[in-house]
Design a protein around this motif. Structure first.
Motif, mmCIF file in Angstrom:
data_model
loop_
_atom_site.group_PDB
_atom_site.id
_atom_site.type_symbol
_atom_site.label_atom_id
_atom_site.label_comp_id
_atom_site.label_asym_id
_atom_site.label_seq_id
_atom_site.Cartn_x
_atom_site.Cartn_y
_atom_site.Cartn_z
ATOM 1 N N TYR A 2 -8.463 74.244 -24.712
ATOM 2 C CA TYR A 2 -7.512 74.226 -25.824
ATOM 3 C C TYR A 2 -7.542 75.554 -26.548
ATOM 4 O O TYR A 2 -6.513 76.133 -26.889
ATOM 5 C CB TYR A 2 -7.837 73.114 -26.830
ATOM 6 N N ARG A 57 -4.450 60.104 -28.924
ATOM 7 C CA ARG A 57 -5.851 59.892 -28.577
ATOM 8 C C ARG A 57 -6.298 60.732 -27.388
ATOM 9 O O ARG A 57 -7.438 61.192 -27.318
ATOM 10 C CB ARG A 57 -6.102 58.405 -28.245
ATOM 11 N N TRP A 58 -5.391 60.902 -26.410
ATOM 12 C CA TRP A 58 -5.791 61.576 -25.175
ATOM 13 C C TRP A 58 -6.254 63.000 -25.440
ATOM 14 O O TRP A 58 -6.965 63.583 -24.629
ATOM 15 C CB TRP A 58 -4.645 61.567 -24.175
ATOM 16 N N VAL A 59 -5.856 63.570 -26.600
ATOM 17 C CA VAL A 59 -6.273 64.945 -26.892
ATOM 18 C C VAL A 59 -7.790 65.019 -26.986
ATOM 19 O O VAL A 59 -8.421 65.964 -26.514
ATOM 20 C CB VAL A 59 -5.624 65.411 -28.208
ATOM 21 N N GLN A 60 -8.373 63.973 -27.569
ATOM 22 C CA GLN A 60 -9.823 63.987 -27.727
ATOM 23 C C GLN A 60 -10.463 63.262 -26.547
ATOM 24 O O GLN A 60 -10.723 62.072 -26.579
ATOM 25 C CB GLN A 60 -10.221 63.309 -29.034
ATOM 26 N N SER A 61 -10.735 64.036 -25.462
ATOM 27 C CA SER A 61 -11.210 63.410 -24.236
ATOM 28 C C SER A 61 -12.719 63.272 -24.216
ATOM 29 O O SER A 61 -13.256 62.475 -23.466
ATOM 30 C CB SER A 61 -10.781 64.255 -23.048
ATOM 31 N N GLY A 62 -13.414 64.058 -25.019
ATOM 32 C CA GLY A 62 -14.872 64.050 -24.958
ATOM 33 C C GLY A 62 -15.413 65.061 -23.964
ATOM 34 O O GLY A 62 -16.616 65.217 -23.831
ATOM 35 N N GLN A 104 -12.616 70.869 -21.684
ATOM 36 C CA GLN A 104 -11.219 70.719 -22.092
ATOM 37 C C GLN A 104 -10.979 71.294 -23.490
ATOM 38 O O GLN A 104 -9.962 71.930 -23.750
ATOM 39 C CB GLN A 104 -10.855 69.235 -22.063
ATOM 40 N N TYR A 105 -11.959 71.085 -24.393
ATOM 41 C CA TYR A 105 -11.822 71.639 -25.752
ATOM 42 C C TYR A 105 -11.769 73.156 -25.703
ATOM 43 O O TYR A 105 -10.993 73.795 -26.418
ATOM 44 C CB TYR A 105 -12.986 71.190 -26.641
ATOM 45 N N THR A 129 -21.566 62.812 -26.935
ATOM 46 C CA THR A 129 -20.376 61.952 -26.911
ATOM 47 C C THR A 129 -20.138 61.240 -28.237
ATOM 48 O O THR A 129 -19.299 60.354 -28.308
ATOM 49 C CB THR A 129 -20.538 60.876 -25.819
ATOM 50 N N LEU A 174 -18.663 61.959 -30.973
ATOM 51 C CA LEU A 174 -17.361 62.018 -31.626
ATOM 52 C C LEU A 174 -16.270 61.371 -30.780
ATOM 53 O O LEU A 174 -15.119 61.343 -31.155
ATOM 54 C CB LEU A 174 -16.989 63.459 -31.924
ATOM 55 N N LYS A 175 -16.667 60.871 -29.609
ATOM 56 C CA LYS A 175 -15.677 60.229 -28.747
ATOM 57 C C LYS A 175 -15.901 58.721 -28.802
ATOM 58 O O LYS A 175 -17.018 58.252 -28.558
ATOM 59 C CB LYS A 175 -15.883 60.741 -27.316
#
Lengths: 118, 658
Positions: free
Chosen positions: B642, B629-634, B638-639, A114, A116-117
């Protein structure tokens, strides 16, 4: 024959993506990616295959003069050959990342990554 | 030209070979080769300058096109400044880096070599692509150099700020070049003259180009990066950046003024107005600073303003055909380029020596260093006298030439332009007096009085290499100050390459004579001073010498550090007048009652450009990105999705296309 290969390729791709999307274990994800990779390669070779034609090797059996009418498209084959090698490089890189990740975190669970988040 | 190329190659070799040398000898190996290379490059430039305006062309094949490096009078002058500044900086840096025995420094030294090399290429490149390549190399290598103390948050912020500022500058310069190329159809600078025919177009293109160069040079309001990056960099780098690198922005402005000319009077007036703003506001900001290197950085803004005044006057002169303004304005600007490189380098190196010894740049924590580090103090004070424009040192000479330009030019300029010139003279005088005020503050608080912290109390002079680098600059300062005539003659040659009404040599001759007189008077004055000082010591010694004893002080023995003037209190009368305009935040706890227990005064300088231009802009950009920001959810799944979606979309696009 081509139809079966094509179907097999797409099924492999779907299995691969399904595995990558549903697994949390990095090693399982890497295996899933290689499965999808193989599926993509099969699809590409199949797309380049033409019925009743021979391998794109020019020799006594296939003279250069009428090669265009007798061989299958060599470009997808060359492309897939390259893709296999690149796939190996990508897999090695993913495994190296997995190893570093395990060394740092003592886990293979990707949801624990986590940093990078924020 | 051969000498110059040999110098460049030697410099490159210095950068490469040091990496292969074992650590103890690495710095020495680098310094020797780099100094040798810079000497060669300087010698090459000197040859060109000596042989008049003759220019030598050297073209060599490149994979894509021909790259032309040319040394004409203007380039040769800047090569000389870069080489000399580089030599002093390398020698000083060799000593300064000796304080980091546990750092490998491979990358740092390589970047240092590339930095000087790229500056030399910037001033000799003659086509768009090589120029931009060298320009970017200069920005990136200096970025690596600034990012030396990488664990420090302040340094990281300054580096990011510098990175952004340099690339905004790059974008502006690129836009300007592309605009010119639409008219000339070629990437060669000399072809840009084609745009001259269309005045408004040339003005727009030049304005965009000059805005890019102004960011590099640090004109207000483009200066935001400068007072952050200079303090963040290690001192041998800040000396070079402030003394030499920002002059490449000046070079850019001069080069394109030389090629395209001055299309409209408005352009000249804009340059002059920005220069005046930089000079006056820069020095006012400098006065408010407590950080020694930040103070010096704002003085760079001020001195860039003074150089800009010369350029602005010359551009105005080119428009209205005023000979003295062109020749003397340009010569004064160029001479100040050289002088600023000398004294600002010396001052930054002095500040570095102070920082090395006392581990702080906060002048409120220094004090009394003249006793602890006499050599540094003497050199720093020499630099301060020079930068304040006092005789007999070099700052006086260049400002004298600028005043001569204005006094000779104003009567010839018609109506409103005469008033502009007179106003400029007044502003320059104001700048000079404020600079003197600021340096009495810097020298007085840092070197006089008693130490304000334990670290300052334990300070001592740096080692030989650092002092040698500073002494080299001090000697050059004295040389230009006491023997100005040959230096003026050299810059007048460069200034005469601009389109000039009448005979430039004939106009320069009386000035050379005047400077000769000035030089004789200054030497006489110095000799008299030395003689009197010597006689004083002799006479005092004959009477049994001077004995130092405790003053009878009604019970206390001596003043403590807390009783001294602080830097804030020294400048507070002026800051009360101008502080509000400059965004100075003050905090005062007034003394209360008959026996006040505690009072305090603090001031925090804020840069208005930062507060009202940079900060809102950065905030806007941050807001726009926060929308995504929502694009990078962690979530890793999801990545991957994409990626799959992108592939599917790309496939669909290709399918749809066929």
């Amino acid at each position: 024959m081509a139809l079966i290969a094509m179907a097999a390729g797409f099924i492999l791709i779907l299995i691969g993506f399904y595995g990558a999307l549903t697994n949390r274990n990095i090693l399982r994800m890497i295996v899933a990616f290689t499965v999808a990779d193989t599926g993509v390669n099969i699809v590409m070779v199949t797309v380049g295959y033409l019925r009743d034609r021979t391998a794109p090797i020019l020799d006594n059996a296939v003279p250069a003069a009428d090669a265009a009418a007798r061989i299958i498209d060599p470009v997808p084959q060359a492309l897939v050959l390259t893709a296999i090698v690149i796939g190996m490089g990508v897999t090695a890189l993913m495994l190296a990342f997995a190893y570093r990740f395990y060394e740092k975190k003592r886990t293979l669970d990707i949801t624990k990554c986590t940093e990078l988040k924020w | 030209m051969t000498l110059f190329l040999a110098g460049i190659l030697t410099l490159l070799a210095a950068g490469v070979f040091q990496a292969a040398t074992p650590r103890p000898a690495r710095i020495a190996c680098f310094a020797l080769l780099a100094v040798a290379g810079l000497l060669l490059a300087g010698a090459g430039a000197m040859t060109t300058l000596m042989n008049g305006a003759e220019s030598v062309l050297f073209a060599f094949p490149f994979p894509l096109e021909t790259v032309t490096l040319e040394l004409d009078a203007l380039s040769a002058f800047f090569v000389l400044v870069i080489s000399f500044g580089g030599i002093a900086g390398t020698i000083y840096g060799a000593g300064y880096l000796g304080g980091y025995p546990d750092r490998p420094l491979r990358g740092h030294l390589f970047a240092f070599a590339l930095f000087i090399l790229s500056m030399l290429l910037v001033v000799t490149a003659r086509e768009v692509l090589p120029f931009l390549f060298a320009w970017e190399l200069m920005s990136l290598s200096s970025l690596v150099l600034v990012f030396f103390d990488r664990r420090n948050d302040e340094v990281r912020d300054a580096t990011v700020n510098y990175f952004v500022a340099m690339h905004v500058a790059f974008a502006l310069i690129l836009t300007g070049f592309l605009l010119f190329m639409t008219r000339s159809g070629s990437g060669e600078f000399s072809s840009f003259a084609a745009a001259t025919a269309d005045g408004p177009f040339a003005e727009t293109a030049l304005l965009i180009l000059f805005a890019g160069f102004a960011i590099k040079a640090g004109f207000i309001p483009f200066h935001s990066w400068l007072p952050k990056a200079h303090p963040a960099a290690p001192s041998h780098v800040s000396g070079l950046m402030s003394g030499v690198m920002i002059k490449t922005g000046i070079y850019g402005i001069l080069r394109f003024t030389l090629i395209v000319g001055v299309p409209t009077t408005r352009l000249a007036l804009i340059v002059l107005a920005l220069a005046l703003l930089s000079a006056v506001v820069g020095v006012l900001y400098a006065l408010a600073q407590h950080d020694l290197k930040r103070l010096l950085a704002y003085h760079s803004v001020e001195n860039i303003g003074i150089i800009g005044i010369g350029i602005g006057l010359a551009m105005l002169g080119l428009r209205i055909g005023n000979g003295p303004l062109i020749l003397l304005g340009m010569a004064g600007a160029l001479l100040h380029v050289l002088n600023h490189a000398l004294f600002k380098g010396l001052l930054f190196y002095g500040a570095g020596a102070v920082y090395r010894a006392a581990h702080t740049r906060d002048i409120e924590k220094l004090g009394g260093l003249i006793g602890k580090m006499p050599a540094t103090a003497a050199l720093f004070i020499l630099g301060s006298v020079a930068i304040s424009g006092l005789p007999p040192l070099n700052g006086f000479i260049s400002e004298f030439v600028l005043y001569l330009a204005m006094f000779a030019g104003a009567p010839l300029a018609a109506g409103a332009f005469g008033a502009v010139v007179v106003l400029t003279a007044g502003s320059l005088a104001l700048t000079g007096i404020l600079a003197l005020y600021c340096f009495t503050k810097a020298c007085g608080i840092v070197f006089l009085g008693t130490p304000r912290s334990d670290a300052a109390d334990r300070a001592h002079d740096p080692g030989g290499a650092m002092l040698a680098g500073m002494a080299l600059l001090a000697l050059a300062i004295l040389a230009v100050g006491l023997l100005p005539a040959p230096f003026f003659a050299a810059v007048a040659t460069v200034a005469a390459t601009f389109p000039f009404p009448g005979d430039a040599a004939a106009q320069a001759a009386p000035i050379v004579a005047t400077l000769g007189t000035v030089s004789r008077v200054l030497v006489l004055f110095l000799s008299l001073f030395a003689f009197l000082y010597y006689m004083r010591s002799r006479l005092l010694a004959r009477n049994g010498g001077v004995a130092a004893d405790a003053t009878w002080g009604c019970g206390y023995r001596h003043a403590t550090a807390r009783m001294q003037y602080t830097a804030s209190s020294y400048v507070s009368p002026l800051m009360a007048l101008t502080g509000r305009l400059l965004g100075l935040h003050t905090h005062l706890e007034r003394p209360q009652g008959l026996f006040p227990a505690r009072t305090a005064f603090r001031s925090h300088p804020h840069d208005l450009v930062d507060a009202y231009l940079i900060a809102p802009g950065a905030k806007l950009i941050r807001y726009l990105f926060s929308l995504l920001r929502w694009v990078q959810s962690g979530d890793m799944a999801q990545y991957i999705l994409y990626g799959v979606l992108f592939l599917a979309a790309a496939l669909a696009w290709i399918m749809g296309g066929t």
